[in-house]
Design a protein around this motif. Structure first.
Motif, PDB file in Angstrom:
ATOM      1  N   GLU A  17      -4.513 -37.091  -9.252  1.00 17.10           N
ATOM      2  CA  GLU A  17      -3.890 -36.015 -10.239  1.00 17.10           C
ATOM      3  C   GLU A  17      -4.395 -34.857 -10.637  1.00 17.10           C
ATOM      4  O   GLU A  17      -3.668 -33.846 -10.761  1.00 17.10           O
ATOM      5  CB  GLU A  17      -3.700 -37.045 -11.649  1.00 17.10           C
ATOM      6  CG  GLU A  17      -2.909 -36.487 -12.811  1.00 17.10           C
ATOM      7  CD  GLU A  17      -3.443 -35.205 -13.696  1.00 17.10           C
ATOM      8  OE1 GLU A  17      -2.725 -34.574 -14.126  1.00 17.10           O
ATOM      9  OE2 GLU A  17      -4.527 -35.271 -13.644  1.00 17.10           O
ATOM     10  N   LEU A  18      -5.736 -34.685 -10.569  1.00 16.42           N
ATOM     11  CA  LEU A  18      -6.327 -33.429 -10.700  1.00 16.42           C
ATOM     12  C   LEU A  18      -6.101 -32.414  -9.649  1.00 16.42           C
ATOM     13  O   LEU A  18      -5.910 -31.207  -9.753  1.00 16.42           O
ATOM     14  CB  LEU A  18      -7.871 -33.633 -11.041  1.00 16.42           C
ATOM     15  CG  LEU A  18      -8.667 -32.426 -11.374  1.00 16.42           C
ATOM     16  CD1 LEU A  18      -8.184 -31.600 -12.701  1.00 16.42           C
ATOM     17  CD2 LEU A  18     -10.308 -32.779 -11.480  1.00 16.42           C
ATOM     18  N   GLU A  20      -3.584 -32.513  -7.659  1.00 15.38           N
ATOM     19  CA  GLU A  20      -1.977 -32.111  -7.608  1.00 15.38           C
ATOM     20  C   GLU A  20      -1.871 -30.977  -8.593  1.00 15.38           C
ATOM     21  O   GLU A  20      -1.198 -30.021  -8.428  1.00 15.38           O
ATOM     22  CB  GLU A  20      -1.361 -33.186  -7.961  1.00 15.38           C
ATOM     23  CG  GLU A  20      -1.031 -34.346  -6.790  1.00 15.38           C
ATOM     24  CD  GLU A  20      -0.434 -35.578  -7.013  1.00 15.38           C
ATOM     25  OE1 GLU A  20       0.292 -35.768  -8.144  1.00 15.38           O
ATOM     26  OE2 GLU A  20       0.107 -36.282  -6.199  1.00 15.38           O
ATOM     27  N   ARG A  21      -2.691 -31.189  -9.774  1.00 11.25           N
ATOM     28  CA  ARG A  21      -2.369 -30.175 -10.994  1.00 11.25           C
ATOM     29  C   ARG A  21      -3.195 -28.653 -10.244  1.00 11.25           C
ATOM     30  O   ARG A  21      -2.213 -27.841 -10.619  1.00 11.25           O
ATOM     31  CB  ARG A  21      -3.091 -30.475 -12.040  1.00 11.25           C
ATOM     32  CG  ARG A  21      -3.164 -29.453 -13.172  1.00 11.25           C
ATOM     33  CD  ARG A  21      -4.070 -29.919 -14.530  1.00 11.25           C
ATOM     34  NE  ARG A  21      -3.749 -31.151 -15.005  1.00 11.25           N
ATOM     35  CZ  ARG A  21      -4.173 -31.583 -16.294  1.00 11.25           C
ATOM     36  NH1 ARG A  21      -4.895 -30.780 -16.805  1.00 11.25           N
ATOM     37  NH2 ARG A  21      -3.816 -32.745 -16.901  1.00 11.25           N
ATOM     38  N   ARG A  25      -1.244 -24.946  -9.476  1.00  8.28           N
ATOM     39  CA  ARG A  25      -1.649 -23.748 -10.090  1.00  8.28           C
ATOM     40  C   ARG A  25      -2.220 -22.807  -9.088  1.00  8.28           C
ATOM     41  O   ARG A  25      -1.662 -21.645  -8.983  1.00  8.28           O
ATOM     42  CB  ARG A  25      -2.375 -24.040 -11.106  1.00  8.28           C
ATOM     43  CG  ARG A  25      -1.892 -24.936 -12.306  1.00  8.28           C
ATOM     44  CD  ARG A  25      -3.042 -25.056 -13.104  1.00  8.28           C
ATOM     45  NE  ARG A  25      -2.368 -25.919 -14.184  1.00  8.28           N
ATOM     46  CZ  ARG A  25      -2.738 -25.726 -15.591  1.00  8.28           C
ATOM     47  NH1 ARG A  25      -3.413 -24.602 -16.117  1.00  8.28           N
ATOM     48  NH2 ARG A  25      -2.166 -26.426 -16.541  1.00  8.28           N
ATOM     49  N   LEU A 327      -6.828 -24.275 -18.114  1.00  7.41           N
ATOM     50  CA  LEU A 327      -7.220 -25.828 -17.858  1.00  7.41           C
ATOM     51  C   LEU A 327      -8.199 -26.196 -19.048  1.00  7.41           C
ATOM     52  O   LEU A 327      -7.991 -27.375 -19.592  1.00  7.41           O
ATOM     53  CB  LEU A 327      -7.962 -26.308 -16.702  1.00  7.41           C
ATOM     54  CG  LEU A 327      -8.126 -27.502 -16.521  1.00  7.41           C
ATOM     55  CD1 LEU A 327      -6.777 -28.534 -16.399  1.00  7.41           C
ATOM     56  CD2 LEU A 327      -8.682 -27.822 -15.052  1.00  7.41           C
ATOM     57  N   GLU A 330      -6.159 -26.659 -22.268  1.00  6.32           N
ATOM     58  CA  GLU A 330      -5.223 -27.866 -22.470  1.00  6.32           C
ATOM     59  C   GLU A 330      -6.274 -29.113 -22.521  1.00  6.32           C
ATOM     60  O   GLU A 330      -5.685 -29.912 -23.302  1.00  6.32           O
ATOM     61  CB  GLU A 330      -4.633 -28.079 -20.884  1.00  6.32           C
ATOM     62  CG  GLU A 330      -3.537 -26.991 -20.583  1.00  6.32           C
ATOM     63  CD  GLU A 330      -3.116 -27.210 -19.116  1.00  6.32           C
ATOM     64  OE1 GLU A 330      -3.228 -28.098 -18.549  1.00  6.32           O
ATOM     65  OE2 GLU A 330      -2.293 -26.425 -18.720  1.00  6.32           O
TER      66      GLU A 330
END
Length: 338
Positions: A17-18, A20-21, A25, A327, A330
């Motif tokens: 997940e990290l 892909e994030r 970006r 990041l 967030e």
């Protein structure tokens, strides 16, 4: 050594997940990049285009580590903020000999950005045209350059690579060792940062060491050398950088007073400790440092109140600061998942 600059999204390692994030970006501008986050839930790491075991140049984040070593030496009573360079390095009667360690740590020494050199034009030309390392000096050569340096009145912080080179070697001298050994004994070994190292030359590169590229995609020679080590010479994996961020958040690293603001920078709202910069971003107080070499860019930021940290390492010399601040903001927001 590793030379990888392939498609990122198809070659991810670590936390999916990290990864892909960050791919969404950073995209094609940073095809080889690694990210670490630290929150109350623990550490997460991801790499795109390279294994998690790859070592990156962290550039001037090294100055933050040197700041830790300096404050640790103060706490050990090996030096004081008023100790001068001339007490620790063979500088003779030159102006730099009277510069204090405290002023070096806050970029208020008045020293120039780089040591005076007769071949600075040639080095700059070779860096731009051939991608060669402009920082291959020994400590003895650094001292010769420092003896020729002009010290100007320091009305405000003036960023100085020379200053941090001299600070790190001076602190090591006070401890009766060299910078590489001091880094290992007081930061890397106690925190278990097995990949942390400063390299004296290209012969020290291993298969895990990435080769970076400039903004035009040209492969750049590794920035190695004894002199530059305290100012920009550390290499590390993303996992060890995440562990360092965690240690700074939980206070287990040596020299933690380096993170405390000691002087104002461009405005009263931006302050500096021993290298570490503090400012307000999106309503949060952030402690941070970035880094850039011929082929790498890096960023580390800490929200100490929220106990959140972010590290981004890229094998492309394009800044990643904005992505790091975003990041971190967030992750500091309680309503968002960690």
């Amino acid at each position: 050594m590793t030379i990888q600059q392939g498609p990122a999204s198809a070659d991810a390692a670590g936390d999916t997940e990290l990864a892909e994030r960050m791919h969404a970006r950073l995209g094609s501008r940073h095809p080889v990049v690694a990210v670490a986050t630290v929150t109350s839930s623990g550490e997460r790491t991801a790499a795109l285009g390279t294994p998690l075991t790859s070592r990156f140049e962290i550039g001037s984040i090294t100055k933050g580590v040197t700041g830790l070593l300096y404050m640790d030496a103060v706490e050990r009573a090996e030096v004081t903020p008023a100790t001068t360079l001339g007490e620790l390095l063979p500088l003779g009667e030159c102006p730099a000999a009277g510069v204090t360690l405290a002023s070096l740590a806050t970029h208020t020494s008045g020293l120039p950005r780089l040591a005076p050199s007769r071949d600075v034009v040639r080095r700059s030309w070779n860096l731009m045209r051939r991608g060669t390392n402009p920082y291959g000096d020994t400590l003895d050569e650094l001292v010769v350059g420092a003896r020729r340096a002009t010290v100007r009145p320091a009305r405000y912080p003036r960023y100085s690579n020379l200053g941090f080179e001299l600070l790190g070697h001076a602190v090591a001298s006070a401890a009766g060792t060299d910078y590489a050994a001091l880094l290992r004994d007081r930061i890397a070994d106690p925190l278990g940062l097995e990949s942390f190292a400063v390299l004296s030359g290209s012969a020290d590169l291993t298969e895990s060491d990435l080769m970076g590229r400039n903004s035009r995609g040209k492969i750049m020679e590794a920035w190695t050398g004894e002199a530059i080590a305290p100012a920009g010479g550390i290499r590390s994996t993303i996992g060890d950088m995440g562990d360092l961020a965690a240690a700074l958040l939980n206070g287990s690293a040596a020299g933690m007073l380096a993170l405390e603001p000691a002087a104002s920078m461009s405005s009263p709202a931006v302050k500096i400790g021993a290298a570490w910069i503090t400012l307000e971003s999106k309503g949060r107080i952030i402690t941070w440092h970035n880094g850039g070499t011929g082929g790498f860019c890096a960023w580390m930021g800490l929200d100490r109140e929220a106990h959140v940290g972010v590290v981004i390492l890229s094998a492309t010399a394009i800044p990643v600061d904005r992505y790091g601040f975003d990041l971190l903001a967030e992750l500091s927001e309680p309503s968002l998942p960690e």
